[in-house]
Design a protein around this motif. Structure first.
Motif, PDB file in Angstrom:
ATOM      1  N   LEU A 336      -9.499  -6.923 -17.947  1.00 42.53           N
ATOM      2  CA  LEU A 336      -9.980  -8.183 -17.077  1.00 42.53           C
ATOM      3  C   LEU A 336     -10.631  -7.923 -15.690  1.00 42.53           C
ATOM      4  O   LEU A 336     -11.376  -8.392 -15.668  1.00 42.53           O
ATOM      5  N   ILE A 337     -10.300  -6.891 -15.169  1.00 42.33           N
ATOM      6  CA  ILE A 337     -10.789  -6.425 -13.954  1.00 42.33           C
ATOM      7  C   ILE A 337     -12.074  -5.937 -14.167  1.00 42.33           C
ATOM      8  O   ILE A 337     -13.201  -6.427 -13.112  1.00 42.33           O
ATOM      9  N   TYR A 338     -12.438  -4.957 -14.901  1.00 43.15           N
ATOM     10  CA  TYR A 338     -13.751  -4.840 -15.209  1.00 43.15           C
ATOM     11  C   TYR A 338     -14.810  -5.754 -15.610  1.00 43.15           C
ATOM     12  O   TYR A 338     -15.857  -6.008 -15.045  1.00 43.15           O
ATOM     13  N   THR A 339     -14.283  -6.672 -16.555  1.00 46.23           N
ATOM     14  CA  THR A 339     -15.232  -7.813 -16.879  1.00 46.23           C
ATOM     15  C   THR A 339     -15.186  -8.719 -16.139  1.00 46.23           C
ATOM     16  O   THR A 339     -16.507  -9.349 -15.666  1.00 46.23           O
ATOM     17  N   GLU A 340     -14.332  -9.287 -15.251  1.00 47.91           N
ATOM     18  CA  GLU A 340     -14.563 -10.272 -14.139  1.00 47.91           C
ATOM     19  C   GLU A 340     -14.999 -10.024 -12.898  1.00 47.91           C
ATOM     20  O   GLU A 340     -15.477 -10.807 -12.332  1.00 47.91           O
ATOM     21  N   PHE A 341     -14.983  -8.680 -12.741  1.00 50.90           N
ATOM     22  CA  PHE A 341     -15.498  -8.088 -11.167  1.00 50.90           C
ATOM     23  C   PHE A 341     -16.563  -6.986 -11.441  1.00 50.90           C
ATOM     24  O   PHE A 341     -17.199  -7.268 -10.693  1.00 50.90           O
ATOM     25  N   VAL A 342     -16.499  -5.980 -12.176  1.00 52.91           N
ATOM     26  CA  VAL A 342     -17.293  -5.028 -12.004  1.00 52.91           C
ATOM     27  C   VAL A 342     -18.628  -5.566 -12.781  1.00 52.91           C
ATOM     28  O   VAL A 342     -19.851  -5.361 -12.201  1.00 52.91           O
ATOM     29  N   LYS A 343     -18.643  -6.109 -13.951  1.00 50.85           N
ATOM     30  CA  LYS A 343     -19.605  -6.680 -14.675  1.00 50.85           C
ATOM     31  C   LYS A 343     -20.478  -7.711 -13.908  1.00 50.85           C
ATOM     32  O   LYS A 343     -21.623  -8.027 -13.978  1.00 50.85           O
ATOM     33  N   LYS A 344     -19.606  -8.384 -12.873  1.00 49.56           N
ATOM     34  CA  LYS A 344     -20.302  -9.577 -12.247  1.00 49.56           C
ATOM     35  C   LYS A 344     -20.782  -9.184 -10.842  1.00 49.56           C
ATOM     36  O   LYS A 344     -21.235  -9.891 -10.076  1.00 49.56           O
ATOM     37  N   GLY A 345     -20.624  -7.884 -10.675  1.00 55.60           N
ATOM     38  CA  GLY A 345     -21.204  -7.195  -9.280  1.00 55.60           C
ATOM     39  C   GLY A 345     -20.374  -7.489  -8.072  1.00 55.60           C
ATOM     40  O   GLY A 345     -20.855  -7.157  -6.939  1.00 55.60           O
ATOM     41  N   ILE A 346     -19.038  -7.637  -8.290  1.00 55.70           N
ATOM     42  CA  ILE A 346     -18.255  -8.016  -7.103  1.00 55.70           C
ATOM     43  C   ILE A 346     -17.607  -6.849  -6.570  1.00 55.70           C
ATOM     44  O   ILE A 346     -17.470  -6.687  -5.286  1.00 55.70           O
ATOM     45  N   PHE A 347     -16.908  -5.946  -7.778  1.00 47.41           N
ATOM     46  CA  PHE A 347     -16.731  -4.827  -7.412  1.00 47.41           C
ATOM     47  C   PHE A 347     -17.325  -3.738  -7.851  1.00 47.41           C
ATOM     48  O   PHE A 347     -17.840  -3.866  -9.074  1.00 47.41           O
ATOM     49  N   THR A 348     -17.286  -2.421  -7.690  1.00 50.12           N
ATOM     50  CA  THR A 348     -17.767  -1.482  -8.178  1.00 50.12           C
ATOM     51  C   THR A 348     -16.782  -0.552  -8.997  1.00 50.12           C
ATOM     52  O   THR A 348     -15.595  -0.888  -8.944  1.00 50.12           O
ATOM     53  N   LEU A 349     -17.098   0.117  -9.858  1.00 53.29           N
ATOM     54  CA  LEU A 349     -16.362   0.756 -10.869  1.00 53.29           C
ATOM     55  C   LEU A 349     -15.404   1.822  -9.960  1.00 53.29           C
ATOM     56  O   LEU A 349     -14.367   1.832 -10.199  1.00 53.29           O
ATOM     57  N   GLU A 350     -16.106   2.296  -9.152  1.00 51.72           N
ATOM     58  CA  GLU A 350     -15.327   3.366  -8.169  1.00 51.72           C
ATOM     59  C   GLU A 350     -14.291   2.763  -7.524  1.00 51.72           C
ATOM     60  O   GLU A 350     -13.184   3.098  -7.243  1.00 51.72           O
ATOM     61  N   GLN A 351     -14.498   1.472  -6.845  1.00 48.58           N
ATOM     62  CA  GLN A 351     -13.308   0.913  -6.307  1.00 48.58           C
ATOM     63  C   GLN A 351     -12.361   0.568  -7.234  1.00 48.58           C
ATOM     64  O   GLN A 351     -11.118   0.615  -6.845  1.00 48.58           O
ATOM     65  N   VAL A 352     -12.447  -0.092  -8.284  1.00 51.54           N
ATOM     66  CA  VAL A 352     -11.293  -0.266  -9.288  1.00 51.54           C
ATOM     67  C   VAL A 352     -10.774   0.808  -9.557  1.00 51.54           C
ATOM     68  O   VAL A 352      -9.324   0.955  -9.710  1.00 51.54           O
ATOM     69  N   VAL A 353     -11.388   2.084  -9.679  1.00 47.47           N
ATOM     70  CA  VAL A 353     -10.718   3.359 -10.252  1.00 47.47           C
ATOM     71  C   VAL A 353      -9.653   3.580  -8.868  1.00 47.47           C
ATOM     72  O   VAL A 353      -8.375   4.025  -8.948  1.00 47.47           O
ATOM     73  N   ARG A 354     -10.117   3.394  -7.642  1.00 42.41           N
ATOM     74  CA  ARG A 354      -9.491   3.708  -6.785  1.00 42.41           C
ATOM     75  C   ARG A 354      -8.273   2.853  -6.381  1.00 42.41           C
ATOM     76  O   ARG A 354      -7.016   3.251  -6.222  1.00 42.41           O
ATOM     77  N   TRP A 355      -8.264   1.312  -6.604  1.00 38.58           N
ATOM     78  CA  TRP A 355      -7.309   0.633  -6.496  1.00 38.58           C
ATOM     79  C   TRP A 355      -6.336   0.778  -7.635  1.00 38.58           C
ATOM     80  O   TRP A 355      -5.176   0.330  -7.441  1.00 38.58           O
ATOM     81  N   MET A 356      -6.755   1.002  -8.696  1.00 38.17           N
ATOM     82  CA  MET A 356      -5.794   0.907 -10.073  1.00 38.17           C
ATOM     83  C   MET A 356      -5.249   2.460 -10.118  1.00 38.17           C
ATOM     84  O   MET A 356      -4.511   2.745 -11.212  1.00 38.17           O
ATOM     85  N   SER A 357      -5.711   3.600  -9.544  1.00 42.63           N
ATOM     86  CA  SER A 357      -5.277   4.888 -10.027  1.00 42.63           C
ATOM     87  C   SER A 357      -4.907   5.947  -8.544  1.00 42.63           C
ATOM     88  O   SER A 357      -4.078   6.071  -8.445  1.00 42.63           O
ATOM     89  N   LEU A 358      -6.185   5.947  -8.036  1.00 38.35           N
ATOM     90  CA  LEU A 358      -6.010   6.915  -6.815  1.00 38.35           C
ATOM     91  C   LEU A 358      -5.113   6.368  -5.625  1.00 38.35           C
ATOM     92  O   LEU A 358      -4.479   7.263  -5.255  1.00 38.35           O
ATOM     93  N   ASN A 359      -5.396   5.303  -5.384  1.00 38.70           N
ATOM     94  CA  ASN A 359      -4.696   4.632  -4.125  1.00 38.70           C
ATOM     95  C   ASN A 359      -3.028   4.613  -4.464  1.00 38.70           C
ATOM     96  O   ASN A 359      -2.367   5.051  -3.679  1.00 38.70           O
ATOM     97  N   PRO A 360      -2.603   4.016  -5.684  1.00 36.34           N
ATOM     98  CA  PRO A 360      -1.343   4.160  -5.957  1.00 36.34           C
ATOM     99  C   PRO A 360      -0.628   5.299  -5.848  1.00 36.34           C
ATOM    100  O   PRO A 360       0.613   5.726  -5.247  1.00 36.34           O
TER     101      PRO A 360
END
Length: 428
Positions: A336-360
């Motif tokens: 959902l996050i990839y489709t709704e935000f990365v594919k639409k250019g709102i988030f980068t893939l790197e940001q999503v990995v940070r928020w869903m893996s590296l930061n926690p």
């Protein structure tokens, strides 16, 4: 055991996808390179990623596994398998159970079940107060020795400022986090969705946004006074964001999470009195939803968690007032996050990995994997090129309570590895 993942794509420092192979050995990443073919003959197995994305395994600080006490909703086995299906390799289980993990022996008993049944790494929260809803604090030190990851009364927000203050002092002394579901019960007025135009149109009791922000304001003052690491669960209002933003500027040790459903949906998406849309916190207004997206981008919110909350079919049938609060999320979050935000250019893939893996992982000092040589081989493999439909029949969770059923998305999980062990794969 030694094996290869070939034809994988990873994100480079410039947020571009490059193709590599992985050599995994003894549960760790041994080598990453563009050509490891010279050692293929010495490995036990070769997995072909077929040009799929490989990222560090996702880390979820907020799931409900329901065991012990509510195994008809979910178990450690089914919930952890659902997490693996979603690409998660580490999850943290909330303590609203029966019996609640408010005593060291109960935490130890849960870890015995985890050891026997869990498919991914599972860390268990202990409660802040004895039996969850009392005013008596738990034995923090004894619970930490028993393995408690952090302390939370999720599902039963602490109504007494004095109780929360004393809890924060003890957690700060021992170097553990207080993880808070903030909810001022005296302001709820029986609300079951966000108070606003849509709740009035549907004739459904509404919960004002100050239910969240008023108690959060109290807790942030207490966190500043005690120096505790204070983590805010499932932020859902712009007022909460403003409070967290100001607290961070003032030096308060506060971190915050947001859930995919609050980032993607608003109360205006609710078109009928149907408990499948019932969750707590409720779906935000459109302006709150936009503020949450901005809060991630500007660093006010640190990470994305799911609040995976499975219920039986009967508990989610019928009206808002009658149904249970909660939505499943482990198996759909990345897609959902990839489709709704990365594919639409709102988030980068790197940001999503940070928020869903590296930061926690980093914010809670978790010893989990990343894409570094010598790191535990906690890896998730996703097909980000092809569409698929979210189908409840594919879920590993016992719960199918999700308004996202039927959505077309990208980002299907193909394989999940925990310390080099394949724990979930998409069967052809």
């Amino acid at each position: 055991m030694k094996f290869i993942i070939k034809n994988a794509r990873i994100i480079d420092k410039e947020n571009k996808l490059i193709q590599v192979d992985f050599l995994l050995e003894s549960g760790k990443i041994k080598a990453i390179g563009s050509d490891l073919s010279e050692i293929y003959g010495s490995v036990e197995k070769i997995y072909d990623a077929k040009n799929a994305l490989v990222i560090p395994g996702l880390v979820d600080l907020h799931v409900h596994l329901r065991e012990p006490g509510f195994e008809y909703k979910e178990t450690i086995e089914t919930g952890s398998l659902a997490a693996a299906h979603g690409g998660y390799t580490t999850i943290c289980a909330m303590p609203n159970l029966n019996p609640v993990p408010s005593k060291p022996d109960r935490v130890k008993a849960i870890y015995e079940k985890i050891k026997e049944h869990a498919k991914v790494k599972v860390l268990q929260y202990a409660t802040i107060t004895d039996e969850l809803r009392t005013g008596d604090l738990v034995d923090f030190e004894g619970l930490i020795k028993a393995g408690a990851f952090a302390f939370s009364n999720d599902g039963a927000a602490i109504q007494s400022a004095s109780t929360m203050y004393q809890a924060m002092l003890e957690a700060a002394r021992l170097g553990k986090a207080i993880v808070a579901h903030v909810e001022e019960e005296s302001l709820m007025n029986g609300g079951v969705m966000r108070l606003g135009k849509r709740s009035h149109e549907l004739g459904i009791p509404g919960m004002p946004s100050i239910v969240e922000s008023s108690q959060l304001a109290r807790d942030l003052v207490l966190a500043q006074a005690t120096g505790v690491h204070y983590h805010v669960c499932h932020v859902s209002t712009k007022e909460s964001l403003r409070l967290i933003r100001d607290a961070k500027k003032a030096g308060v040790h506060v971190t915050a999470e947001v859930c995919p459903h609050h980032l993607i949906l608003s109360d205006e998406d609710i078109i009928e009195d149907n408990a499948i849309w019932k969750m707590n916190p409720p779906l935000p207004s459109k302006s709150d939803r936009a503020a949450l997206v901005e809060g991630l981008l500007d660093g006010t919110i640190d990470l994305i968690s799911t609040d995976h909350a499975p219920h039986s079919k009967a508990e989610k049938e019928g009206s808002f007032v009658e149904g249970s609060f909660g939505i499943v999320g482990s198996e759909t979050a990345f897609s959902l996050i990839y489709t709704e935000f990365v594919k639409k250019g709102i988030f980068t893939l790197e940001q999503v990995v940070r928020w869903m893996s590296l930061n926690p992982a980093s914010l809670f000092n978790l010893k989990v994997g990343n894409l570094q040589i010598g790191s535990p081989a906690d890896l998730a493999v996703f097909d980000i090129d092809n569409d698929y439909e979210i189908d409840a029949r594919d879920f590993e969770s016992k719960g199918t309570n999700s308004p996202f059923i039927g959505w077309k998305v990208k980002g299907k999980t193909l394989m999940t590895f925990v310390e080099g062990k394949l724990v979930w794969y998409e069967k052809e």
